[in-house]
Design an enzyme around this catalytic site. Structure first.
Site, PDB file in Angstrom:
ATOM      1  N   LYS A 208      40.340  31.362  36.120  1.00 43.46           N
ATOM      2  CA  LYS A 208      39.481  30.519  35.306  1.00 43.46           C
ATOM      3  C   LYS A 208      40.130  29.159  34.984  1.00 43.46           C
ATOM      4  CE  LYS A 208      36.367  33.717  35.324  1.00 43.46           C
ATOM      5  NZ  LYS A 208      37.079  34.794  36.036  1.00 43.46           N
TER       6      LYS A 208
HETATM    7  C1  LIG Z   1      30.443  35.045  34.956  1.00 40.24           C
HETATM    8  C2  LIG Z   1      31.544  35.983  34.528  1.00 40.24           C
HETATM    9  N1  LIG Z   1      31.349  36.773  33.477  1.00 40.24           N
HETATM   10  C3  LIG Z   1      32.318  37.615  33.039  1.00 40.24           C
HETATM   11  C4  LIG Z   1      33.535  37.692  33.669  1.00 40.24           C
HETATM   12  C5  LIG Z   1      34.553  38.672  33.183  1.00 40.24           C
HETATM   13  O1  LIG Z   1      35.712  38.030  32.759  1.00 40.24           O
HETATM   14  P1  LIG Z   1      37.048  38.874  32.474  1.00 40.24           P
HETATM   15  O2  LIG Z   1      37.725  39.081  33.778  1.00 40.24           O
HETATM   16  O3  LIG Z   1      37.832  37.984  31.553  1.00 40.24           O
HETATM   17  O4  LIG Z   1      36.639  40.136  31.831  1.00 40.24           O
HETATM   18  C6  LIG Z   1      33.795  36.875  34.767  1.00 40.24           C
HETATM   19  C7  LIG Z   1      35.098  36.929  35.454  1.00 40.24           C
HETATM   20  O5  LIG Z   1      35.252  36.632  36.605  1.00 40.24           O
HETATM   21  C8  LIG Z   1      32.768  35.991  35.218  1.00 40.24           C
HETATM   22  O6  LIG Z   1      32.956  35.212  36.270  1.00 40.24           O
END
Ligand SMILES: Cc1ncc(COP(=O)(O)O)c(C=O)c1O
Length: 429
Positions: A208
């Site tokens: 990210k």
């Molecule tokens: C659109 C979206 N939502 C949620 C997530 C989940 O994030 P995390 O890996 O921090 O749980 C991601 C991660 O890639 C994402 O791209």
């Protein structure tokens, strides 16, 4: 300048891009002395848990939360161990549970949908439009009497049409949880993403814009949503002044889980947060350098921009006339030294699009009883047809996606634009 087949690197012409590809870890590649200093303070103080330790040290997680809320202009922000945890906590906090439906877009990372199931609610999938974010027209069609919430996703850096989505939600009395995992630092009409809905959820996972390896944030201006999210994310109520005191009001404390952020993670997140605007600013600059050179190109259609100033510019996406052209196009770009890719290929699994969400389509749960798919409150389990989102897949199968790392030089951007121009001029002529 006109190009012929012989100019393509694929056919022996000069390669457009001569420098190595920079991997897409925008914040990750910027980890340096600032992160080390914050982490060393945590270790030196032996203060690794945000609520107590052998010394009376200030909490990094708390400092990160305060900076984040101030940046967003929200009353509260809660740091967690992931965005998935933030989404689940937000759903629980706004009262989503068995018997409820939550609408998610067909193009998002599977975690958005998985969070709904973790909250024991039924995911309902809506189409995306040419912005590759939730289509407000299809969203409205998907609302039923069971709908409780909507999760618009600011996908691949681009703000969703959050003004229209908020208007629809308020008219139908629905909760909105923004998924800002991929658009940290973005805005819509000048207002930060994540500050529109009842809650906004951010990711600090390593891919990210800013990162602490793993991590998430839940932002909200609603006191009750914040308190309930806090209660859910901390199983032992460590956040309360007196953990064992009776509830101050109904719904203040209840069964929770452990989704807390550690101080080591908070230390990295705090240092990365200070770099957010610089990273987003450089991605925007690079994207503009590339895109401005391609505006006159015939045959390609750029992804719809919902708000140029608010786009975090993590990538450039454009559509070719036909899906069958994508493979040759990307092969030619690779030969030019440009690592662009197609987005949707029916045969290649990818967690970012509905037809590949095998767990949802086959309703794969840890046990075969209970909510959301096998319980009285939910009613009959929905039939998830993999072909149910033709508008979304029609767009994605024609898409070309190019990452825009903040670390690109101006020369890199010029060369990328040149490569795309060469390939488009020859293959789409
Ligand atoms: C659109 C979206 N939502 C949620 C997530 C989940 O994030 P995390 O890996 O921090 O749980 C991601 C991660 O890639 C994402 O791209």
């Amino acid at each position: 300048m006109t190009y012929t087949k012989q100019d393509l690197a694929l056919n022996g012409g000069p390669k457009a891009k001569t420098s190595p590809t920079i991997p897409m870890f925008p914040g990750g590649l910027e980890i340096g002395d600032e992160e080390k200093k914050e982490v060393m303070e945590v270790l030196d103080n032996k203060y690794l848990f945000r609520y107590y330790g052998p010394t009376d040290s200030p909490s990094k997680v708390k400092a990160f939360e305060e900076s984040y809320a101030e940046y967003l202009g929200t009353k509260h922000s809660l740091a967690l161990n992931s965005c998935t945890s933030a989404l689940v906590s937000a759903l629980v906090a706004v009262g989503v549970g068995p018997g409820d439906e939550v609408i998610v877009p067909a193009y998002t990372f599977f975690a958005t949908c998985a969070a709904v199931v973790a909250a024991r609610a039924i995911p309902v999938v809506a189409e995306v439009d040419a912005s590759l974010t939730m289509d407000p027209l299809d969203l409205e069609k998907k609302i039923t009497k069971r709908t409780k919430a909507i999760i618009p996703v600011h996908m691949r850096g681009m703000p969703a049409k959050i003004d229209r989505i908020m208007e629809i939600a308020r008219r139908h009395k629905l909760k909105v949880i923004e998924d800002v995992a991929q658009a940290n630092g973005g805005s819509f009409k000048g207002k930060p993403l994540g500050s529109f809905g009842d809650a906004g959820c951010f990711s600090l996972q390593f891919h990210k814009t800013i990162t602490s390896g793993e991590g998430g944030v839940l932002a909200t201006s609603d006191d009750l949503t914040y308190t309930r999210a806090q209660a859910y994310h901390d199983v032992a109520a460590c956040w309360r002044k007196d953990r064992f005191a009776p509830p101050e009001f109904a719904g203040e404390i209840f069964f929770g889980v452990n989704f807390r952020m550690s101080e080591l993670t908070g230390a990295v997140a705090l240092a990365q947060f200070r770099k957010l605007d610089s990273i987003v600013g450089r991605m925007k600059h690079n994207k503009k350098l590339i895109k401005d050179r391609l505006l006159d190109l015939k045959g390609i259609q750029f992804r719809e921009v919902t708000d140029e100033a608010g786009d975090t510019a993590t990538c450039l996406i454009f559509f070719l006339p036909k899906g069958s052209q994508v493979s040759d196009f990307t092969t030619a770009l690779h030969a030019e030294g440009i690592e662009a890719g197609g987005i949707y290929n029916k045969g290649v699994p990818d967690w970012h699009m509905y037809p590949h969400w095998k767990m949802l389509i086959e309703k794969m749960m840890p046990t075969d009883k209970g909510c959301p798919f096998n319980c009285e409150q939910s009613g009959p389990a929905p039939n998830y047809d993999p072909d149910a989102c033709p508008q979304t897949m029609g767009l994605l199968e024609r898409s070309i996606h190019l990452d825009i790392p903040p670390q690109l030089s101006e020369k890199d951007c010029e060369q990328i634009a040149l490569g795309i121009r060469k390939v488009a001029s020859v293959l789409l002529a």
